[in-house]
Design a protein around this motif. Structure first.
Motif, PDB file in Angstrom:
ATOM      1  N   LYS A  59       0.830  -1.208   0.000  1.00 35.83           N
ATOM      2  CA  LYS A  59       0.000   0.000   0.000  1.00 35.83           C
ATOM      3  C   LYS A  59       0.864   1.257   0.000  1.00 35.83           C
ATOM      4  O   LYS A  59       0.524   2.243  -0.649  1.00 35.83           O
ATOM      5  CB  LYS A  59      -0.946   0.007   1.198  1.00 35.83           C
ATOM      6  N   GLU A  60       1.968   1.211   0.711  1.00 33.94           N
ATOM      7  CA  GLU A  60       2.890   2.355   0.714  1.00 33.94           C
ATOM      8  C   GLU A  60       3.478   2.565  -0.674  1.00 33.94           C
ATOM      9  O   GLU A  60       3.595   3.699  -1.150  1.00 33.94           O
ATOM     10  CB  GLU A  60       4.000   2.149   1.748  1.00 33.94           C
ATOM     11  N   ASP A  61       3.841   1.454  -1.351  1.00 34.85           N
ATOM     12  CA  ASP A  61       4.358   1.547  -2.720  1.00 34.85           C
ATOM     13  C   ASP A  61       3.320   2.153  -3.663  1.00 34.85           C
ATOM     14  O   ASP A  61       3.638   3.014  -4.487  1.00 34.85           O
ATOM     15  CB  ASP A  61       4.785   0.169  -3.250  1.00 34.85           C
ATOM     16  N   VAL A  62       2.062   1.705  -3.533  1.00 32.58           N
ATOM     17  CA  VAL A  62       0.988   2.228  -4.378  1.00 32.58           C
ATOM     18  C   VAL A  62       0.793   3.720  -4.110  1.00 32.58           C
ATOM     19  O   VAL A  62       0.631   4.525  -5.038  1.00 32.58           O
ATOM     20  CB  VAL A  62      -0.325   1.442  -4.165  1.00 32.58           C
ATOM     21  N   LYS A  63       0.843   4.104  -2.843  1.00 29.49           N
ATOM     22  CA  LYS A  63       0.710   5.521  -2.489  1.00 29.49           C
ATOM     23  C   LYS A  63       1.820   6.334  -3.162  1.00 29.49           C
ATOM     24  O   LYS A  63       1.565   7.393  -3.740  1.00 29.49           O
ATOM     25  CB  LYS A  63       0.780   5.681  -0.972  1.00 29.49           C
TER      26      LYS A  63
END
Length: 140
Positions: free
Chosen positions: A76-80
């Motif tokens: 999720k951090e990567d997607v953000k």
């Protein structure tokens, strides 16, 4: 003030030397540099792949929520980060830039190694003061 300098020089090393020869100062600075089409496409592909992975993990989370939750957080951090990159269509880079003072417009202009204007601001009194290098450049 020109938006680009030395574009007639195809060799990037020669263009960099041209900027170095004509710069009032070489400074290390951060600025936003746009992604090229391939980089942007790679980010979108990576976003799609990670989004698919997130969807798969959300379906499995019913059975083993705690275990999958640890794997989900970095995705999720990567997607953000990817969404921020795609939205900005640029990235912050730190590299040598070439300051050229435009005395007519009283502006300090900063060009990257490709000769593209990345930043400008009003020139300070010190930058507008005559120097031997500026006088030599005027004489040429």
């Amino acid at each position: 003030m020109e938006k680009v300098l030395g574009q007639d020089i195809n060799d990037l090393d020669a263009r960099k030397q041209f900027l170095l020869d004509n710069a009032d100062e070489v400074v290390e600075m951060s600025y936003s540099k746009a992604f090229d089409a391939d980089e942007l496409a790679k980010k979108k592909t990576e976003l799609a792949e990670k989004s698919i992975k997130i969807n798969d993990l959300n379906e499995a989370i019913k059975d083993y929520k705690e275990e999958v939750g640890l794997e989900l957080k970095p995705l999720k951090e990567d997607v953000k980060n990817l969404l921020g990159d795609i939205k900005a269509k640029s990235r912050i880079v730190t590299e040598k830039c070439y300051k050229i003072v435009d005395e007519d417009e009283r502006m300090a202009c900063f060009y990257n190694a490709e000769g593209v204007l990345v930043s400008s601001r009003p020139a300070t009194k010190e930058e507008l003061s005559p120097t031997i290098f500026k006088e030599i450049r005027k004489a040429e």
